[in-house]
Design an enzyme around this catalytic site. Structure first.
Site, PDB file in Angstrom:
ATOM      1  N   HIS A  57      12.948 192.726  30.283  1.00  0.00           N
ATOM      2  CA  HIS A  57      12.031 191.805  29.548  1.00  0.00           C
ATOM      3  C   HIS A  57      12.496 190.269  29.731  1.00  0.00           C
ATOM      4  O   HIS A  57      11.669 189.383  30.286  1.00  0.00           O
ATOM      5  CB  HIS A  57      11.365 192.163  28.397  1.00  0.00           C
ATOM      6  CG  HIS A  57      10.493 191.213  27.729  1.00  0.00           C
ATOM      7  ND1 HIS A  57       9.070 191.542  27.468  1.00  0.00           N
ATOM      8  CD2 HIS A  57      10.443 190.026  27.318  1.00  0.00           C
ATOM      9  CE1 HIS A  57       8.511 190.469  26.682  1.00  0.00           C
ATOM     10  NE2 HIS A  57       9.078 189.589  26.674  1.00  0.00           N
ATOM     11  N   GLU A  58      13.655 190.231  29.255  1.00  0.00           N
ATOM     12  CA  GLU A  58      14.182 188.910  29.080  1.00  0.00           C
ATOM     13  C   GLU A  58      14.569 188.336  30.589  1.00  0.00           C
ATOM     14  O   GLU A  58      14.428 187.041  30.796  1.00  0.00           O
ATOM     15  CB  GLU A  58      15.320 188.617  28.214  1.00  0.00           C
ATOM     16  CG  GLU A  58      14.929 189.026  26.829  1.00  0.00           C
ATOM     17  CD  GLU A  58      13.972 188.327  26.193  1.00  0.00           C
ATOM     18  OE1 GLU A  58      13.837 187.200  26.634  1.00  0.00           O
ATOM     19  OE2 GLU A  58      13.420 188.917  25.278  1.00  0.00           O
ATOM     20  N   GLY A 109      15.215 189.380  21.668  1.00  0.00           N
ATOM     21  CA  GLY A 109      15.841 188.794  22.764  1.00  0.00           C
ATOM     22  C   GLY A 109      15.123 187.362  22.991  1.00  0.00           C
ATOM     23  O   GLY A 109      13.837 187.183  22.617  1.00  0.00           O
ATOM     24  N   GLN A 148      11.871 180.199  27.269  1.00  0.00           N
ATOM     25  CA  GLN A 148      10.690 180.206  26.105  1.00  0.00           C
ATOM     26  C   GLN A 148      10.944 179.133  24.963  1.00  0.00           C
ATOM     27  O   GLN A 148      10.212 179.103  24.394  1.00  0.00           O
ATOM     28  CB  GLN A 148      10.969 181.868  25.480  1.00  0.00           C
ATOM     29  CG  GLN A 148      10.574 182.827  26.369  1.00  0.00           C
ATOM     30  CD  GLN A 148      10.648 184.241  25.597  1.00  0.00           C
ATOM     31  OE1 GLN A 148      11.934 184.965  25.690  1.00  0.00           O
ATOM     32  NE2 GLN A 148       9.915 184.593  24.843  1.00  0.00           N
ATOM     33  N   CYS A 168       5.604 189.940  23.183  1.00  0.00           N
ATOM     34  CA  CYS A 168       6.627 188.904  23.650  1.00  0.00           C
ATOM     35  C   CYS A 168       6.290 187.627  22.653  1.00  0.00           C
ATOM     36  O   CYS A 168       5.210 187.248  22.108  1.00  0.00           O
ATOM     37  CB  CYS A 168       6.148 188.463  25.118  1.00  0.00           C
ATOM     38  SG  CYS A 168       6.910 187.061  25.850  1.00  0.00           S
ATOM     39  N   LEU A 169       7.447 186.888  22.376  1.00  0.00           N
ATOM     40  CA  LEU A 169       7.387 185.938  21.578  1.00  0.00           C
ATOM     41  C   LEU A 169       6.319 184.553  22.254  1.00  0.00           C
ATOM     42  O   LEU A 169       6.046 183.861  21.456  1.00  0.00           O
ATOM     43  CB  LEU A 169       8.587 185.168  21.125  1.00  0.00           C
ATOM     44  CG  LEU A 169       9.680 186.312  20.233  1.00  0.00           C
ATOM     45  CD1 LEU A 169      10.869 185.682  19.909  1.00  0.00           C
ATOM     46  CD2 LEU A 169       8.764 186.700  18.917  1.00  0.00           C
ATOM     47  N   HIS A 196      11.702 186.676  32.336  1.00  0.00           N
ATOM     48  CA  HIS A 196      11.310 185.453  32.135  1.00  0.00           C
ATOM     49  C   HIS A 196      12.129 184.230  32.906  1.00  0.00           C
ATOM     50  O   HIS A 196      11.462 183.311  33.424  1.00  0.00           O
ATOM     51  CB  HIS A 196      11.735 185.017  30.604  1.00  0.00           C
ATOM     52  CG  HIS A 196      10.892 185.323  29.434  1.00  0.00           C
ATOM     53  ND1 HIS A 196       9.505 184.991  29.553  1.00  0.00           N
ATOM     54  CD2 HIS A 196      11.026 186.237  28.546  1.00  0.00           C
ATOM     55  CE1 HIS A 196       8.910 185.633  28.615  1.00  0.00           C
ATOM     56  NE2 HIS A 196       9.661 186.443  28.004  1.00  0.00           N
TER      57      HIS A 196
END
Length: 208
Positions: A152-153, A48, A53, A110-111, A156
């Site tokens: 999670h997404e 995702g 991000q 997480c990226l 953000h």
């Protein structure tokens, strides 16, 4: 095109993203951003990616949990996490409702917090109401790992990172996670770290 994924400390990751207007959704700029986000997510690789991000403060996420990402996990592990492949899709201006608040706790990364992971409790089941890339209403109901990805997404979009919700004592590098914790149950991890064995409670999420 592969975009730069911004890392913790960038202000955009701590700001509430704004909704896209009806005029923006079908625009060429938005279509290009979606394509670039898809390419960036796959390149990482990740399951995702939210617009903040890549430095864009819009309420837009792309999600895809490909079968190949799950190839190294055992059937028992996939079943425990309730994880199955999820096709690529886009969610614009999403709103999340918890349908099953049962807390499920697993390591999460997480990226935008590169190289680290920690135990995070997430609701087992959620529903997301949003618009797709064509501006059409969509409703997604998800359980298990898919529900975790969605939570999670969407976090953000509100300026929240998983580190705000993590069990702090469980923070680990990805390398040490593979060396020491991969394949172990959450109960085993909590015991090894000297954490209580009881099921963790979920942190309160303000309605958005």
């Amino acid at each position: 095109m592969v975009l730069k994924i911004v890392q913790a400390g960038e202000p955009v990751l701590r700001q509430r993203a704004r909704e896209l207007t009806p005029e923006e959704i079908p625009s060429e700029d938005t279509r290009r951003l979606i394509q670039w986000m898809r390419d960036t997510m796959r390149d990482a690789p990740g399951v995702g990616l939210a617009a903040p991000q890549v430095g864009v403060g819009l309420r837009l996420v792309v999600i895809e949990d490909r079968a190949e990402y799950q190839a190294g996990a055992s059937p028992a592990d996939l079943a425990l996490r309730e994880r199955a492949p999820v096709a690529f899709h886009v969610l614009i201006n999403p709103k999340l409702v918890v349908e099953d608040p049962t807390p499920m706790e697993f390591h999460e990364g997480c990226l935008s917090v590169n190289g680290l992971a920690a135990l995070v409790a997430r609701a087992r089941g959620v529903r997301v109401e949003a618009l797709d890339e064509n501006g059409q209403p969509v409703t997604v109901s998800a359980r298990g790992w898919y529900a975790r990805i969605l939570q999670h997404e969407l976090d953000h979009l509100d300026g929240t990172l998983y580190v705000d919700r993590m069990e702090t004592r469980s923070l680990t590098t990805q390398e040490n996670h593979r060396r020491h914790w991969l394949g172990k149950s959450t109960a085993q991890v909590r015991t090894a770290l000297g954490l209580p064995e009881q099921t963790p409670s979920l942190p309160r999420k303000d309605p958005t």
